[in-house]
Design a protein around this motif. Structure first.
Motif, short mmCIF file in Angstrom:
data_model
loop_
_atom_site.label_atom_id
_atom_site.label_comp_id
_atom_site.label_asym_id
_atom_site.label_seq_id
_atom_site.Cartn_x
_atom_site.Cartn_y
_atom_site.Cartn_z
N SER B 397 0.83 -1.21 0.00
CA SER B 397 0.00 0.00 0.00
C SER B 397 0.86 1.26 0.00
CB SER B 397 -0.98 0.00 1.18
OG SER B 397 -0.26 0.13 2.37
N SER B 423 -6.70 -4.75 3.76
CA SER B 423 -5.31 -4.45 3.38
C SER B 423 -5.13 -4.57 1.88
CB SER B 423 -4.35 -5.42 4.07
OG SER B 423 -4.47 -5.35 5.45
N ASN B 426 -6.67 -1.61 0.09
CA ASN B 426 -5.80 -0.43 0.24
C ASN B 426 -4.66 -0.46 -0.76
OD1 ASN B 426 -7.22 0.65 2.34
ND2 ASN B 426 -5.94 -0.23 3.94
N SER B 430 -4.14 2.30 -3.65
CA SER B 430 -2.91 3.09 -3.58
C SER B 430 -2.15 3.03 -4.90
CB SER B 430 -2.05 2.56 -2.44
OG SER B 430 -0.79 3.13 -2.47
N ARG B 467 -12.61 4.73 -3.91
CA ARG B 467 -11.36 5.42 -3.55
C ARG B 467 -10.73 6.06 -4.79
NH1 ARG B 467 -8.94 2.30 0.59
NH2 ARG B 467 -7.06 3.56 0.34
#
Lengths: 432, 805
Positions: B397, B423, B426, B430, B467
């Protein structure tokens, strides 16, 4: 050489010598750490304190919290102060063992004391440190460590001569937010540094004498010892209760070093100027600001104020500093807050909660160096250059002249009056 | 020579003469004070201190006469010591026979400070003076003067002297040695140190001499230094440890490192620290040998040292140590170790390690910002070992790059362990957000979203799309809101409710209209309230969104949610809406707080509605705390009377390379045509700084440095009348009343009310007032007050950003 080194054994080995002390506690092997990190008495660094007022008590209290430090003796020429400190230490240790005396030579003669905290009035710092070094002690001295350029030179030379571990009480080098600000400056993230701003306290010099009052008993206040190397003047109780501040004979550099010893020190650090000083100093027409310049053209501006509403500081607490480069700036103070530009630096920001006055990390560094014999964060050389930069600025202010200073010879160029202000005769029988 | 140059030289010469005469006159005056029988001690003391600055040989007799004075003797020496005139030395030497005890010690000390070689013979005699203070001073002075004759005497005291003079003589010898070194007599200094070392002086002084000897000899003292290290004498060991940090050279480092194994554990530990401080990599091999020491302290110190001065060869050692009891120290060293190839070797070590250590090494790679580890970490992220996979996703990440996005998406859609799903999401988000082309950020996710039927994975991808939040992600999530599968629908609504920009407002309103699911309704309302406040830079537009939201907020909890968002809208309409809710007892408290918050931001522009709203709170809200807040708003408004608090701002303007002081004279469009349609004037709140209801904080509004902002308002006067403008600005300011510039000050300062004061005549009716405000750095503020010339309020005077009101 197979025997385990035990510090108290060293003391035994040194027995029979005169007023000497062995100033090398060994490193503490993990094996002697007991439960809860307790340290065996034989491996603790022993500590004495000389001249402890309010600030000294604050620092000493931090030192008492160190598990590997044992405080043994307080020396103060004022009975009330030494009794207060003894009570503080006895309460901490749950006994009545702390010895109180009013003669520092009695303390320094103790072979079982490794190190001393010196927090007298400013006029005693340098000489007490020099005497303690000659007695073999390591030293943490409150700032300003010397009230003249000559004092600072003598102090640093003596520490080198005796291999003393010396820490100047300019603890802001050990405080997170100031370290962060200096990191930004040193790492080039502000671009090429061009201006450093150091806050200083309102400058003043007092030459008057307070009205003479009857001398108290030496057991209550030993005025002769309180004066020490300072020139004689009649007794007045205000001096010994902190009223010495501002007086030329007792204070440092027109009080410039009250804050300047910290803030100029931080600027020196930010610029990587330890070991040198600015070369020119000029006082602003209103007398509130001193503009100094290093040989490479970087400006150091010492300016009064520092609280919100007084001047142009951002209100980040006492002792603010500001470093400006051609790509950004950072400003911080005792509140722990940091402001900077550009905003892209925000990702590196951490939260700092320790106030600039707190000496815990700084005292820890001192005791670690007592063990390892390494140079401290604010060792004698760091102190020497940053203090001399302050004194030079203060002399420019007192003479109200633009002065030029040679950092190599540590003398003013072509200025007899300024050079004469570098040293002062000490009252008999005191000498370095 | 030019005339002006000659004139300048004459003036400088005259000035120099004047200064000299001035000092000379003062010297005479101070000398006179010293001779006056009726002068006070303080007067004489001050005269001595002045003579220390300006005195010459002329004042020496007057000062010398005071050397016998019990109290002022120190001041006499204070005056004498800095005067560069042989008369001072002569006077001090003569004083030796005239004073005794402490005063004599003081005189001797001054002779020492001045390093007077002519006094050596006298001083030698005084070393046996019965007064300990005098003898001590004499020995000290000999040390400072440091002539051969003086040193000879000091050496004789070393041989035969007893305490306390022996210690004094040692100190004097050390002092003399320093002088010899300064005078390029290093060998003589070394002899003197040796003489001290042979004396019976206390051990700490012998240590000091040994330390100085080693420092002076440098590399030539290496064997002496090592002898001290191995001596078993702690004082001498301390000397060695200190000196090790001061003697440079790789040969020294290597020699010391080779001694490591021959020392006791305690000294080994200390030596490792000292070697690290030398910052010399040649000591590495010696330190590496100690990582297997049986002594805990030595082993741990060595492991810690490798982190500071180790190299690529240290990696394997540290990885091995990280398997054992010293794992924390070894890992800390791996975290900071700086050398070529270190990252690569840690990756290799990570691959070979067992689960627990592998996870820790992955953490280390993340801490080291080792992006080269991404391919290896993607492999580890697929591990069935949950600890390793979680650590790998966590590291990815931060480390994964845009090219890793597809691989990470594959890992996510094939994920079997829900405990590491977060996780994994993410890591994907990212990596995707690092893709430069915004329109392509969601491609890898979208290509899999509709190609899989695993609902858990699809929900994960929707959350990731939330996101990423580009246009393609938006369309996909909107589409998923209509999915028949409840879990997909739920994930899509949550993603929409958390959408980072106001594009999601309409879909959320649609959800509110259509859903009968309470949870979805609440999620959508919460998201919509958040986004309604940021839908537009114009508060008026956002008001319309809130009006629409109120249709869906009928329950008290829903109303409270809407009020919390409404409170952030600085608009009179928002105030009105919040005031209306005061009537509903179930939300009265929340409505009152919203009213107060809005009022604080608009009171300057809307004094009437603000006062009415505060009055209603005082009448209708029972809570005393809320009432006090309302009173505070009213007090602030009272304090701000006569100050102009209703302003619009336009800007900021800047020009390449122009600093604030230059921008002051650069004409921007508001100066020539303030009503141009190209200019965007926005209301700017006053009183955003606590305790300063009159202050306009432009820095909060625009931010920045080296810029210009324009502020304007209209003032109304029922008739033309004389007035006074009191203005504070940070920094420079120009003011136009109507079309006439009435004030200009190119300043750099903090804004304080009344920085500048100007008598003006206020025209009848509404008149525009335009202010140009420059910004250097730090604060950027304005405060303007218009009052009568007597300081009282002008009758029926008012200001507004809308002259029709």
């Amino acid at each position: 050489m197979s025997r385990k080194i035990n510090r108290r054994k060293f003391i035994g080995m040194a027995g029979g010598l005169t007023a000497s002390a062995i100033a090398m506690p060994t490193i503490i092997p993990a094996s002697v750490l007991g439960k809860n990190g307790a340290v065996a008495p034989s491996n603790k660094i022993t500590l004495g304190a000389i001249g402890i007022g309010p600030r000294g008590r604050y620092v000493l209290n931090c030192m008492l919290d160190q598990p590997d430090v044992q405080f043994l003796t307080i020396c103060d020429v004022q009975a009330s102060r030494r009794e207060e400190v003894k009570a503080m230490a006895d309460a901490k240790y749950g006994n009545t063992d702390c010895v109180a005396c009013n003669d520092m030579f009695e303390l320094l003669a103790r072979k079982d004391i490794d190190s001393v905290l010196i927090a007298t009035g400013d006029h005693w710092h340098a000489l007490a440190s020099i005497i303690a070094a000659k007695a073999g002690k390591d030293i943490y001295s409150e700032k300003p460590c010397g009230i003249t350029i000559g004092d600072c030179q003598d102090l640093a030379d003596t520490m080198h001569r005796y291999g003393t571990v010396f820490q100047a009480g300019t603890q802001r080098r050990s405080i997170g937010n100031f370290q962060f600000a200096v990191h930004l400056a040193q790492s080039g993230k502000l671009g090429r540094l061009h201006t450093l701003h150091a806050s200083i306290y309102k400058l003043r010099v007092l030459h008057d004498w307070l009205p003479e009052e009857p001398l108290p008993s030496k057991d209550i206040v030993d005025w002769d010892r309180w004066l020490g190397p300072a020139p004689w003047r009649p007794y007045n109780q205000k001096y010994v209760h902190g009223g010495w501040r501002g007086y030329f004979d007792f204070d440092s550099g027109a009080t410039l070093l009250d804050w300047g010893a910290h803030t100029v020190d931080l600027c020196q650090w930010a610029m990587g100027a330890d070991g040198t000083t600015p070369t020119t100093y000029e006082v602003s027409p209103d007398g509130n600001t001193i503009h100094a310049k290093y040989a490479n053209g970087v400006k150091l501006i010492m300016r009064q104020g520092g609280f919100s509403g007084e001047g142009e500081w951002l209100g980040l607490g006492t002792c603010p500093v500001r470093f400006e480069g051609d790509e950004g700036w950072v400003e911080t103070g005792d509140s722990g807050q940091i402001k900077f530009y550009p905003e892209s630096l925000a990702k590196e920001r951490k939260k700092f909660t320790e106030r600039g006055t707190h000496p815990a990390q700084h005292t820890r560094n001192f005791f670690d160096c007592v063990k390892s014999r390494a140079m401290t964060t604010c060792n004698q050389d760091v102190m020497r250059s940053s203090h001399i930069a302050c004194h030079t600025a203060a002399i420019a202010w007192q003479l109200n002249q633009k002065v030029t200073f040679d950092p190599t010879t540590e003398t003013f160029v072509g200025n007899n009056e300024a050079n004469r202000m570098c040293t002062r005769a000490k009252r008999e029988p005191w000498r370095v | 020579m030019k005339k002006w140059l000659r004139l300048t030289i004459v003036l400088i010469t005259l000035l120099a003469v004047a200064v000299s005469v001035y000092s000379q006159e003062n010297e005479d005056q101070w000398i006179e004070i010293l001779g006056k029988a009726d002068a006070t001690q303080h007067d004489k003391a001050r005269a001595c201190q002045q003579l220390a600055l300006y005195g010459s040989g002329k004042c020496v007799p007057a000062l010398a006469a005071l050397l016998k004075d019990e109290f002022l003797g120190v001041y006499a020496r204070y005056g004498l010591e800095p005067i560069k005139d042989p008369a001072v030395d002569k006077a001090l030497r003569e004083a030796i026979d005239k004073v005794q005890g402490k005063l004599l010690a003081g005189v001797i000390n001054s002779i020492g400070v001045r390093r007077d070689p002519a006094a050596v013979d006298s001083l030698i005699s005084l070393t046996s003076d019965p007064s300990p203070e005098v003898a001590d001073a004499a020995i000290g002075a000999l040390g400072q003067i440091a002539t051969d004759h003086a040193i000879e005497k000091l050496e004789s005291i070393l041989k035969s002297g007893k305490e306390p003079l022996l210690s004094t003589a040692v100190d004097a010898c050390l002092n003399s040695a320093d002088r010899l070194i300064i005078n390029n007599r290093k060998q003589d200094a070394i002899k003197l140190y040796e003489a001290v070392r042979k004396s019976n002086a206390p051990e700490h002084l012998l240590s000091a001499a040994t330390y100085s000897l080693i420092r002076t000899q440098g590399v030539d003292a290496l064997s002496l230094l090592i002898d001290q290290l191995k001596s078993g004498n702690p004082a001498m060991t301390a000397v060695a440890l200190r000196a090790i940090r001061e003697i440079r050279g790789e040969d020294v480092s290597r020699a010391l490192a080779s001694e490591l194994k021959k020392l006791t554990p305690d000294v080994q530990t200390l030596l490792i620290k000292a070697l690290v401080d030398r910052n010399d990599p040649t000591v590495c091999k010696g330190i590496e040998k100690l990582v297997k020491s049986k002594d805990d302290g030595v082993r741990q110190e060595a492991l810690g040292a490798l982190g500071k001065i180790g190299n690529v060869d240290s990696v394997a050692i540290l990885v091995k140590a990280a398997e054992g009891d010293d794992a924390d120290i070894a890992l800390a060293s791996l975290r900071i170790l700086q050398s070529d190839g270190v990252d690569s070797d840690i990756i290799t070590g990570m691959k070979k390690s067992e689960s627990k250590l592998k996870a820790k090494l992955i953490d280390i790679l993340a801490d080291r910002h080792c992006s080269a580890a991404s391919p290896a970490l993607i492999i580890e992220a697929a591990s069935e070992d949950q600890t390793v996979a979680r650590a790998a996703f966590k590291a990815l990440s931060t480390l994964a790059g845009p090219d890793d996005t597809s691989a990470l998406v594959e890992l996510l859609v094939n994920l079997k362990d829900d405990s590491i799903r977060n996780s994994s999401e993410n890591a994907v988000a990212s990596a995707a957000l690092k893709i430069n082309d915004t329109n392509k950020r969601a491609d890898a996710v979208l290509s899999r979203l509709n190609a899989i039927d695993n609902n858990s994975a699809r929900c994960s991808l929707l959350r990731v799309l939330g996101r990423i939040a580009n246009k393609q992600a938006f369309d996909a999530v909107v589409n998923a809101v209509g999915d028949k599968d409840e879990s997909i629908k739920d994930a899509a609504i949550r993603a929409m409710a958390d959408w980072p920009d106001a594009s999601a407002l309409e879909p959320l309103l649609n959800i509110l209209k259509s859903t009968d699911n309470d949870l979805h309704r609440t999620l959508a309302l919460r998201g919509a309230v958040r986004l309604a406040g940021q839908a537009s830079e114009e508060p008026q537009n956002n008001i319309e969104s809130f009006i629409r939201l109120t249709e869906f907020a009928k329950r008290p909890d829903d109303k409270k949610l809407v009020l919390s968002g409404l409170a952030d809208i600085p608009h009179p309409e928002a105030l009105k809406m919040a005031v209306n809710e005061l009537a509903d007892e179930k939300v009265r408290s929340e409505a009152a707080l919203a009213v107060i918050k809005i009022a604080r931001n608009i009171s300057g522009h809307n004094p009437g509605p603000t006062r009415e709203a505060m009055d209603r709170i005082l009448k209708e809200v029972p809570d005393n705390g809320v009432k006090e807040m309302a009173r505070t708003v009213l007090r602030g408004m009272d304090e701000a009377q006569s100050f102009l608090t209703a302003w619009e701002a336009c800007g900021p303007f800047e020009k390449d390379g122009a600093a604030y002081s230059q921008l002051f004279d650069v004409v921007f469009e508001p100066e020539t045509n303030a009503s141009a349609t190209s200019l965007k004037w926005k209301p700017i709140a006053s009183g955003t700084t606590a305790g300063k209801p009159w202050l306009i904080d432009v820095l909060k509004f625009y931010g920045g440095e080296q810029k210009v902002a324009y502020l304007r308002t209209w003032i109304f006067s029922p008739e033309e009348q004389p007035a006074r403008m009191e203005l504070g600005s940070d920094d420079g300011v120009k003011v136009w009343l109507g079309n006439k510039m009435i004030h200009a000050n190119n300043a750099a300062r903090a804004a304080v009310p009344g920085n500048d004061k100007k008598d003006i005549d206020v025209p009848k009716g509404w008149t525009p007032l335009l202010v140009k405000l420059t910004q250097n750095n730090l604060g950027w503020e304005l405060v303007v007050k218009i009052c009568g010339r007597d300081g009282n309020a002008l009758p029926n005077f008012r200001s507004s950003i809308n002259p029709d009101r």
